[in-house]
Scaffold this active site. Structure first.
Site, PDB file in Angstrom:
ATOM      1  N   ARG A 121      40.697  11.063 -85.732  1.00 31.95           N
ATOM      2  CA  ARG A 121      41.831  10.756 -84.869  1.00 31.95           C
ATOM      3  C   ARG A 121      43.113  10.563 -85.669  1.00 31.95           C
ATOM      4  O   ARG A 121      43.906   9.644 -85.401  1.00 31.95           O
ATOM      5  CB  ARG A 121      41.516   9.502 -84.046  1.00 31.95           C
ATOM      6  CG  ARG A 121      40.246   9.700 -83.184  1.00 31.95           C
ATOM      7  CD  ARG A 121      40.058   8.576 -82.204  1.00 31.95           C
ATOM      8  NE  ARG A 121      39.992   7.302 -82.910  1.00 31.95           N
ATOM      9  CZ  ARG A 121      40.343   6.126 -82.380  1.00 31.95           C
ATOM     10  NH1 ARG A 121      40.784   6.064 -81.158  1.00 31.95           N
ATOM     11  NH2 ARG A 121      40.231   5.017 -83.082  1.00 31.95           N
ATOM     12  N   GLY A 122      43.304  11.405 -86.693  1.00 33.54           N
ATOM     13  CA  GLY A 122      44.532  11.362 -87.480  1.00 33.54           C
ATOM     14  C   GLY A 122      44.791   9.975 -88.032  1.00 33.54           C
ATOM     15  O   GLY A 122      43.889   9.342 -88.585  1.00 33.54           O
ATOM     16  N   GLU A 123      46.012   9.495 -87.829  1.00 35.76           N
ATOM     17  CA  GLU A 123      46.378   8.198 -88.413  1.00 35.76           C
ATOM     18  C   GLU A 123      45.619   7.028 -87.774  1.00 35.76           C
ATOM     19  O   GLU A 123      45.702   5.898 -88.255  1.00 35.76           O
ATOM     20  CB  GLU A 123      47.880   7.971 -88.293  1.00 35.76           C
ATOM     21  CG  GLU A 123      48.356   7.890 -86.866  1.00 35.76           C
ATOM     22  CD  GLU A 123      49.841   7.552 -86.758  1.00 35.76           C
ATOM     23  OE1 GLU A 123      50.555   8.288 -86.061  1.00 35.76           O
ATOM     24  OE2 GLU A 123      50.267   6.565 -87.354  1.00 35.76           O
ATOM     25  N   GLY A 125      42.301   6.981 -87.469  1.00 34.42           N
ATOM     26  CA  GLY A 125      41.007   6.815 -88.117  1.00 34.42           C
ATOM     27  C   GLY A 125      39.894   7.675 -87.554  1.00 34.42           C
ATOM     28  O   GLY A 125      40.146   8.762 -87.018  1.00 34.42           O
ATOM     29  N   ASP A 159      39.692  17.932 -93.799  1.00 31.89           N
ATOM     30  CA  ASP A 159      38.740  18.545 -94.732  1.00 31.89           C
ATOM     31  C   ASP A 159      38.495  17.647 -95.938  1.00 31.89           C
ATOM     32  O   ASP A 159      37.389  17.624 -96.488  1.00 31.89           O
ATOM     33  CB  ASP A 159      39.267  19.907 -95.188  1.00 31.89           C
ATOM     34  CG  ASP A 159      39.426  20.842 -94.008  1.00 31.89           C
ATOM     35  OD1 ASP A 159      38.448  21.030 -93.273  1.00 31.89           O
ATOM     36  OD2 ASP A 159      40.544  21.353 -93.799  1.00 31.89           O
TER      37      ASP A 159
END
Ligand code: AMP
Length: 301
Positions: free
Chosen positions: A202-204, A206, A234
């Site tokens: 979920r990106g920033e 986590g 990745d």
């Protein structure tokens, strides 16, 4: 324990609110390989063109990455151009040139075929399946995918999903794949498609981990400045699977530790453009941030 990765080895052109980089080393396999190499030996399966420079190959060699399965073909290397919004969780693909990746048939060298840990990076599920079919002693397969394949190659992707232990996927892609908007429902639906574990990036915000019997959440390591989010996913997968291949501890606590190592490695990746920060990183820095991460999330004191 070696990890085999198949994915793109690319030239990336990136624009973020902090600046831009033109034709730097990128690709899902490149980020994964360097990230995983801090913990385990890595073997790349992929393809590059005639224009791919020796100095990029030297980066992999410095990290002990096995390149026997990286084929050089006539033509140009895969090239991706992306632009990030002010909200760094949102990016547009501005250009995508498959070049030598079009029609690539992965063929694994004999020395790769007994690897037990495998990462199927984001490429055509037909190629992912071809890699799986050439491995003899698989212990764990983790797989990534994206909207392009979910929409265009659903049947092939379903076949891959039936053969993997873990899916590592973005939240928006989890919604698309499952047809469920709620992320918990999406994860439950994906678990029914085959994998025993789903990791949702979920990106920033986590990572969430789901299995039939457990759920685990970690934040992303909070940074004052994110220069370039490219490759965070990745790098997470590389740190995670590299650590798991080293520990061979697939228990819930082993998985949790590996998830935090993956998150730590990804937090370094986004501190500079492309692979720059990862290629200047030491294991001591990773361990130091791992301790800070433990502190950050500890509420038992
Ligand atoms: P990530 O930011 O971890 O999702 O992955 C970024 C990497 O994915 C970049 O280095 C790109 O070269 C690569 N990439 C972008 N689009 C594609 C695609 N359609 N297929 C495979 N790899 C891609």
């Amino acid at each position: 324990m070696s990890v085999v990765v198949v994915g793109t080895v690319a030239f990336d052109s990136i624009e973020t609110p902090s600046g831009f980089a033109e034709r730097v080393l990128g690709g899902s396999a490149s980020y994964f390989a360097v990230a995983a190499s801090f913990f385990s030996p890595v073997k790349i399966v992929g393809v590059i063109g005639e224009d791919f420079p020796e100095e990029h190959l030297a980066i992999f060699s410095r990290h002990g990455v096995d390149l026997e399965g990286l084929r050089r073909e006539n033509g140009e290397t895969f090239h991706w151009r992306g632009r990030y919004h002010e909200d760094l969780n949102v990016r547009d693909t501005v250009e995508l040139h498959l070049n030598v990746l079009a029609g690539f048939r992965p063929r694994l060298p004999e020395s790769y075929r007994d690897a037990e840990y495998v990462f199927l990076g984001n490429i055509d599920p037909v190629m992912q399946m071809e890699v799986l079919n050439q491995l003899r002693r698989i212990r764990l397969v983790a797989c990534d995918t994206m909207d392009h394949w979910i929409q265009g190659s659903g049947d092939e992707l379903r076949r891959v999903m039936g053969k993997i232990g873990m899916l590592i996927i973005n939240d928006s892609e989890a919604r698309l794949l499952s047809g469920e908007h709620n992320i918990v429902r999406a994860a439950r639906a994906i678990l029914k498609m085959g994998p025993k574990v789903v990791l949702i990036k979920r990106g920033e915000y986590g990572v969430l981990q789901f299995s039939d019997s457990s759920m685990f959440a970690t934040p992303a390591y909070p940074l004052e400045e994110v220069f370039d989010p490219t490759g965070a996913g990745d790098s997470f997968a590389g740190g995670f699977l590299g650590h798991l291949a080293r520990s061979r501890d697939h228990s819930q606590s082993g998985l949790r530790r590996a998830i935090v190592y993956g998150s730590v490695v990804a937090s370094f990746t986004v501190e500079d453009f492309g692979l720059k920060r990862l290629t200047n990183l030491s294991l001591a820095e990773i361990e130091e941030r791992y301790r800070r991460f433990t502190d950050l999330t500890n509420f038992h004191t």
